[in-house]
Design a protein around this motif. Structure first.
Motif, PDB file in Angstrom:
ATOM      1  N   UNK A  27       0.814  -1.211   0.000  1.00  0.00           N
ATOM      2  CA  UNK A  27       0.000   0.000   0.000  1.00  0.00           C
ATOM      3  C   UNK A  27       0.849   1.263   0.000  1.00  0.00           C
ATOM      4  N   UNK A  28       0.218   2.332  -0.498  1.00  0.00           N
ATOM      5  CA  UNK A  28       0.811   3.667  -0.483  1.00  0.00           C
ATOM      6  C   UNK A  28      -0.237   4.628   0.058  1.00  0.00           C
ATOM      7  N   UNK A  29       0.177   5.505   0.973  1.00  0.00           N
ATOM      8  CA  UNK A  29      -0.706   6.554   1.468  1.00  0.00           C
ATOM      9  C   UNK A  29      -0.364   7.866   0.779  1.00  0.00           C
ATOM     10  N   UNK A  30      -1.406   8.573   0.368  1.00  0.00           N
ATOM     11  CA  UNK A  30      -1.253   9.840  -0.349  1.00  0.00           C
ATOM     12  C   UNK A  30      -1.989  10.931   0.411  1.00  0.00           C
ATOM     13  N   UNK A  31      -1.283  12.018   0.699  1.00  0.00           N
ATOM     14  CA  UNK A  31      -1.912  13.212   1.257  1.00  0.00           C
ATOM     15  C   UNK A  31      -2.464  14.018   0.095  1.00  0.00           C
TER      16      UNK A  31
ATOM     17  N   UNK B 230     -14.350   0.811   0.522  1.00  0.00           N
ATOM     18  CA  UNK B 230     -13.396   1.810   0.046  1.00  0.00           C
ATOM     19  C   UNK B 230     -13.985   3.215   0.118  1.00  0.00           C
ATOM     20  N   UNK B 231     -13.115   4.173   0.427  1.00  0.00           N
ATOM     21  CA  UNK B 231     -13.502   5.586   0.534  1.00  0.00           C
ATOM     22  C   UNK B 231     -12.622   6.407  -0.402  1.00  0.00           C
ATOM     23  N   UNK B 232     -13.215   7.463  -0.976  1.00  0.00           N
ATOM     24  CA  UNK B 232     -12.563   8.172  -2.066  1.00  0.00           C
ATOM     25  C   UNK B 232     -11.819   9.433  -1.709  1.00  0.00           C
ATOM     26  N   UNK B 233     -11.747  10.325  -2.694  1.00  0.00           N
ATOM     27  CA  UNK B 233     -10.784  11.407  -2.677  1.00  0.00           C
ATOM     28  C   UNK B 233     -11.232  12.775  -2.242  1.00  0.00           C
ATOM     29  N   UNK B 234     -12.495  12.953  -1.840  1.00  0.00           N
ATOM     30  CA  UNK B 234     -12.883  14.232  -1.240  1.00  0.00           C
ATOM     31  C   UNK B 234     -12.440  14.166   0.218  1.00  0.00           C
ATOM     32  N   UNK B 235     -11.170  13.996   0.439  1.00  0.00           N
ATOM     33  CA  UNK B 235     -10.673  13.599   1.751  1.00  0.00           C
ATOM     34  C   UNK B 235      -9.257  14.107   1.981  1.00  0.00           C
ATOM     35  N   UNK B 236      -8.802  13.930   3.198  1.00  0.00           N
ATOM     36  CA  UNK B 236      -7.447  14.361   3.551  1.00  0.00           C
ATOM     37  C   UNK B 236      -6.396  13.440   2.958  1.00  0.00           C
ATOM     38  N   UNK B 237      -6.700  12.133   2.893  1.00  0.00           N
ATOM     39  CA  UNK B 237      -5.748  11.126   2.444  1.00  0.00           C
ATOM     40  C   UNK B 237      -6.468  10.006   1.709  1.00  0.00           C
TER      41      UNK B 237
END
Length: 360
Positions: free
Chosen positions: A35-39, A131-138
Motif C-alpha cells: 500500500x501507499x498513502x497519499x496526502x 473503500x472511501x474516495x478522494x474528497x478527503x485528507x488522504x
C-alpha cells in the motif's frame, strides 16, 4: 509529512439528501505491504460521483466519501512496494485501487476488467472494509494504482485525467484512433470534451456529435474538424453515411442516442464504443440486423500502462482540458453537485485547497 490515524472527508450521509454532504472522520483500510498513502492536494469531480451519491447506481454503504480523480503527495510507502514510488512524490489515484494483478486480464494490462476489481470508493474489500474516495485528507491504495504525475501538468488539470480522461483515452487507443481515421465523439461534456482533444492529438479527423449546435464553438476550439447537430440537421445520418471509422459515445445515457441513425454513419468494420454508465435500471434494445458490418461495444476505465501513456501525451503536447477549480468544503461540494445536475459546468470541476480544509 505526518498524518493522523483517522482520515477526514466530505461524505454523503443520505442518498435522499445527497447534495448536502458533511465532513467526517473515518478509519482507513488496514495498511498492507504493497500500500501507499497519499496526502491529497486536489480531486476532480466525476459524473460517477453524482451517480453514487444520489443512489442512481443503487444504494451504497453510507456515509460515503466519493471522488476518484486524486492528486497528492506520497506520505507512506509499504515495505514490499517496488514500483519506485517514494515519499514526497506527486502522484495520482484514479477509479481503481486494487485487483488480483495475477490473472490473464491483469497480466495483459487490462486490470479494470479483473474479476477482483475494487473501485476507489463504495466497494468492499475482501475483509469487508468499504473503500472511501478522494474528497478527503488522504487516500490509501495498492502501489500499482498510484501513478506518477509528469511535472509539466498542473495539478488541477491532472486530476480529471485520472478517471474521465483515461476513460475516453483507452477506447481511442484500443480502437486504432490515429492518422487517416475519422473519429466521432458523441456528447460534448466533461468526458466528451477531453475526447475531442485526445482524438485530435492522436492525429484523427474529428467529428463532434451533439443534439444541438450550442457547443459548436467550444467543440471547434477543442479540436473538432466537423460538428454534427443531430436535432437540427434533417437526415444527418444520410449526409454522413459510411463516413466514420470509430465513434466513442460519451453521453450520459445510451437510450437517448438514436443508434439506428448513428449506425448508418459507420464504415464497414467501424466500431461504436460506449463509455457511458447510466442509471442501473436502463436497458438497451437493438434489432440484430441493424448491426450488420459494424461492432458495438463498451469500454471501462483504463490500465496503469494506458494512464501513463495518456499523461505523457498530455505533457508532451501541452494539452489543456477545460477545468474550473473550487476550494473543497461542504458548501463547495454541494454547489458542484447542484451545478452538475443542471449541466452548469464547462467542462470539469477540480476541488483544490485541501490543506486549508483538512490540515489547519
Amino acid at each position: 509529512m505526518s498524518y493522523p490515524e483517522k482520515f477526514q472527508g466530505i461524505a454523503v450521509q443520505d442518498h435522499n439528501d445527497w447534495t448536502h454532504p458533511k465532513k467526517i472522520s473515518y478509519e482507513p483500510k488496514k495498511f498492507d505491504d504493497y500500500d501507499v498513502d497519499v496526502e491529497i492536494e486536489a480531486c476532480g469531480i466525476c459524473g460517477s460521483d453524482t451517480h453514487c451519491a444520489s443512489g442512481n447506481w443503487g444504494p451504497k454503504s453510507l456515509p460515503l466519501v466519493v471522488g476518484h480523480e486524486v492528486i497528492g503527495r506520497v506520505v507512506r510507502v509499504g515495505p514490499k512496494c517496488h514500483t519506485g514510488v517514494k515519499v514526497g512524490d506527486r502522484v495520482g489515484v484514479g477509479a481503481q485501487v486494487s485487483s488480483c494483478l495475477d490473472c490473464d486480464r491483469c497480466n495483459s494490462d487490462f486490470e479494470p476488467y479483473c474479476a477482483e476489481f475494487i473501485t476507489t470508493y463504495s466497494q468492499p474489500y475482501p475483509d469487508g472494509y468499504v473503500s472511501q474516495g478522494g474528497y478527503a485528507s488522504h487516500i490509501r491504495a495498492h502501489e500499482h494504482f498510484v501513478i506518477p504525475i509528469p511535472e509539466k501538468i498542473p495539478t488541477h488539470l491532472a486530476a480529471p485525467l485520472l478517471c474521465g480522461g483515461i476513460t475516453v483515452f483507452s477506447p481511442l487507443i484500443n480502437n486504432d484512433c490515429g492518422p487517416n481515421k475519422k473519429v466521432g465523439i458523441v456528447g460534448i461534456g466533461g468526458i466528451g470534451h477531453m475526447g475531442l482533444i485526445f482524438a485530435k492529438a492522436l492525429g484523427a479527423e474529428v467529428y463532434a456529435i451533439s443534439r444541438s449546435s450550442a457547443k459548436k464553438e467550444d467543440a471547434m476550439k477543442l479540436g473538432a474538424d466537423h460538428f454534427i447537430a443531430t436535432k437540427e440537421e434533417p437526415d444527418w445520418e444520410k449526409k454522413y453515411a459510411s463516413t466514420l471509422d470509430l465513434v466513442i459515445v460519451c453521453a450520459s445515457s445510451l437510450t437517448e442516442i438514436n443508434l439506428e441513425q448513428l449506425i448508418k454513419t459507420m464504415r464497414i468494420k467501424g466500431r461504436i464504443i460506449s463509455i457511458c454508465v447510466p442509471k442501473e435500471t436502463e436497458e438497451l434494445n437493438l434489432k440484430p440486423f441493424q448491426l450488420s458490418g459494424i461492432t458495438i461495444g463498451n469500454s471501462q476505465l483504463g490500465s496503469r500502462k494506458e494512464l501513463i501513456q495518456l499523461l505523457q501525451l498530455v505533457a508532451d503536447k501541452d494539452l489543456k482540458i477545460w477545468v474550473e477549480t473550487l476550494p473543497i468544503s461542504e458548501e463547495s461540494v454541494h454547489d458542484a453537485f447542484v451545478r452538475m445536475e443542471k449541466g452548469d459546468v464547462r467542462y470539469r470541476f477540480t476541488l483544490t485547497d485541501f490543506d486549508k480544509e483538512f490540515r489547519n
